[in-house]
Design a protein around this motif. Sequence first.
Motif, mmCIF file in Angstrom:
data_model
loop_
_atom_site.group_PDB
_atom_site.id
_atom_site.type_symbol
_atom_site.label_atom_id
_atom_site.label_comp_id
_atom_site.label_asym_id
_atom_site.label_seq_id
_atom_site.Cartn_x
_atom_site.Cartn_y
_atom_site.Cartn_z
ATOM 1 N N GLY A 1 1.483 7.144 -6.850
ATOM 2 C CA GLY A 1 0.411 8.040 -7.267
ATOM 3 C C GLY A 1 -0.984 7.459 -7.208
ATOM 4 N N ALA A 2 -1.129 6.219 -6.727
ATOM 5 C CA ALA A 2 -2.463 5.620 -6.633
ATOM 6 C C ALA A 2 -3.261 6.293 -5.521
ATOM 7 C CB ALA A 2 -2.346 4.118 -6.359
ATOM 8 N N GLY A 3 -4.573 6.406 -5.707
ATOM 9 C CA GLY A 3 -5.443 6.991 -4.699
ATOM 10 C C GLY A 3 -5.580 6.064 -3.500
ATOM 11 N N PRO A 4 -6.025 6.608 -2.358
ATOM 12 C CA PRO A 4 -6.144 5.800 -1.128
ATOM 13 C C PRO A 4 -7.041 4.581 -1.305
ATOM 14 C CG PRO A 4 -6.388 8.138 -0.640
ATOM 15 C CD PRO A 4 -6.392 8.009 -2.132
ATOM 16 N N LEU A 5 -8.208 4.764 -1.934
ATOM 17 C CA LEU A 5 -9.149 3.660 -2.100
ATOM 18 C C LEU A 5 -8.586 2.588 -3.026
ATOM 19 C CD1 LEU A 5 -11.898 2.434 -1.506
ATOM 20 C CD2 LEU A 5 -12.831 3.753 -3.421
ATOM 21 N N LEU A 6 -8.020 3.006 -4.169
ATOM 22 C CA LEU A 6 -7.456 2.044 -5.120
ATOM 23 C C LEU A 6 -6.294 1.285 -4.486
ATOM 24 C CD1 LEU A 6 -7.326 0.841 -7.951
ATOM 25 C CD2 LEU A 6 -5.814 2.742 -8.606
ATOM 26 N N ALA A 7 -5.427 2.004 -3.781
ATOM 27 C CA ALA A 7 -4.284 1.365 -3.126
ATOM 28 C C ALA A 7 -4.759 0.348 -2.095
ATOM 29 C CB ALA A 7 -3.399 2.424 -2.463
ATOM 30 N N ASP A 8 -5.828 0.696 -1.370
ATOM 31 C CA ASP A 8 -6.347 -0.206 -0.349
ATOM 32 C C ASP A 8 -6.932 -1.462 -0.976
ATOM 33 O OD1 ASP A 8 -6.804 -0.500 2.526
ATOM 34 O OD2 ASP A 8 -8.932 -0.493 2.005
ATOM 35 N N ARG B 1 0.899 4.133 -2.995
ATOM 36 C CA ARG B 1 0.646 5.548 -2.716
ATOM 37 C C ARG B 1 1.779 6.423 -3.257
ATOM 38 N NH1 ARG B 1 -2.768 8.211 -2.238
ATOM 39 N NH2 ARG B 1 -2.621 9.341 -0.274
ATOM 40 N N LYS C 1 0.816 -1.216 0.000
ATOM 41 C CA LYS C 1 0.000 0.000 0.000
ATOM 42 C C LYS C 1 0.856 1.275 0.000
ATOM 43 C CE LYS C 1 -3.954 2.174 2.297
ATOM 44 N NZ LYS C 1 -4.967 2.053 3.372
#
Length: 579
Positions: A210-217, A207, A203
Amino acid sequence: MKPGFTRYLPILTWGRTYDCSALTNDLVAAVIVTIMLIPQSLAYALLAGLPPEAGIYASIAPILLYAVFGTSRALAVGPVAVVSLLTASAVGQVAQQGTAGYAVAALTLAGLSGGILLLLGIFRLGFLANFLSHPVIAGFITASGILIATSQLKHILGIEAGGHTLIQMAGSILTHLGQTNPITVIIGVTATVFLFWVRKGLKPLLRRMGAGPLLADIIAKAGPVAAVVVTTLAVWGFDLAGHGVSIVGQVPQALPPLTLPSLSPDLIGQLLVPAILISVIGFVESISVAQTLAAKKRQRIDPNQELIGLGAANIGAAFTGGYPVTGGFARSVVNFDAGAETPAAGAFTAIGLAIAALSLTPLVYYLPNATLAATIVVAVLSLVDFSILRKTWAYSRTDFTAVAATILVTLTLGVEIGVASGVVLSIALHLYKTSRPHVAEVGLIPGTNHFRNISRHDVATDAQILTLRVDESLYFVNARFLEDLIQDRVIDGRSLRHVILMCSAVNEIDYSALESLEAINHRLGDLGVGLHLSEVKGPVMDRLRKTHFLDQLNGSVFLSQYDAWMALSQPDNAQKVAE
């Protein structure tokens, strides 16, 4: 709708305010949890000694039933590591693994556990779980984590091994070490390392990319699925099953079947005690998680209704091909972090798992057992917490002894004896602590109306007055202790004329303690010493008034300790009181 009815059906409360925003959040949480549960459910069924589909079946009907009867908005119900281990231990003693009798025994165990939880909830006996102390629970879970991880080494090594204790497992693994399958080891170790990295490092890496919090999660939670896909493709593509790699094999492509637990008195008798232990451990784990998550959103959890919710979930498991379930820590935290608003998130998760049971099960035919074992090892090692030994050693040697004993007993004698010893130790620990209550001699802090321990503060005392503050309710366990303490103090104090029991911390006096007070009153009267009470609470005084004790008391009852001091420390007034 009557308030009492909605109390037993919490869905009628949160369902009234359900809106599109909650629906969106619940659907997102359900997708994330479903991705996580597919490999986890298969793995926990393996741990319980059951076919892999039993893990999925145990995650469908129970979740739906809990959504109707449970009070937690985020708790995710299903198979968990500790309960799966307890199931394997209990059922393994009455049936041979892999037989129909083993599956029926698991169903029966779930039904018994559900019935016990329901009865506890209906009769509002949730408080009984409080007798299992947190340090003892922590010790048991730590030891169970070690046993579970050890039990999975045979799958990672590709060997046959058994045993219910750490010594038995270690001995069996060492005996069969020569049969190790190198390819299985590579798969198992690689999967384990990868899953550990996914849990801690994926995760943050996403991040930084550049991945968003929701996508990374979502991607991080899908890590176990990636391990399942890659290792399954490797086994299929290189025909590794032909080289001795153990695989899951055929998994039925169907919804949970209608099953019936056994009504055999002999089987029920054999499984009753394990069912009680599983119920207690499952409830304690579940309510701890539920209350922790609810507190973050200022929501309320009803422990007795939770018992009913978990009871319904287990009965559902018994009739749909599952085995005992409870609220899992990891999946509940994931559910909460993913934004679950209501128990409907669990219902959507159950639908997702049902779709997986209908359409995805053929895809796991070549899934290596080593990958499932790696999933279990990574999950349970997070439960191992040896810091509890350091913390309890620094805080309370009694609690440390209880924790250490629970860990040792569980590792050396097995989980059933371990959890039973944990219950006994918790109760014994409570009885020991209350059998020797803290009793402080107190004196007046000059210039105030307050009384404090003479060993901790500079206070005024009177050689003719002994004031003892009892910091515990008085009952049969500690009544004799108070008798002996006062007897010793009176013998040493030759100039003593008055003994005052300051009862500000006494919430109850049972009949045994009443008899001890009567004995103390009689002995002090024979010595010419008055017995007085101060700051007696209303409910305690109400009970004392129903007896002859107050009429026979050779002293007085004072509203406050300061009143007692003022009356007895002045010779004239003291003489009047004694008369």
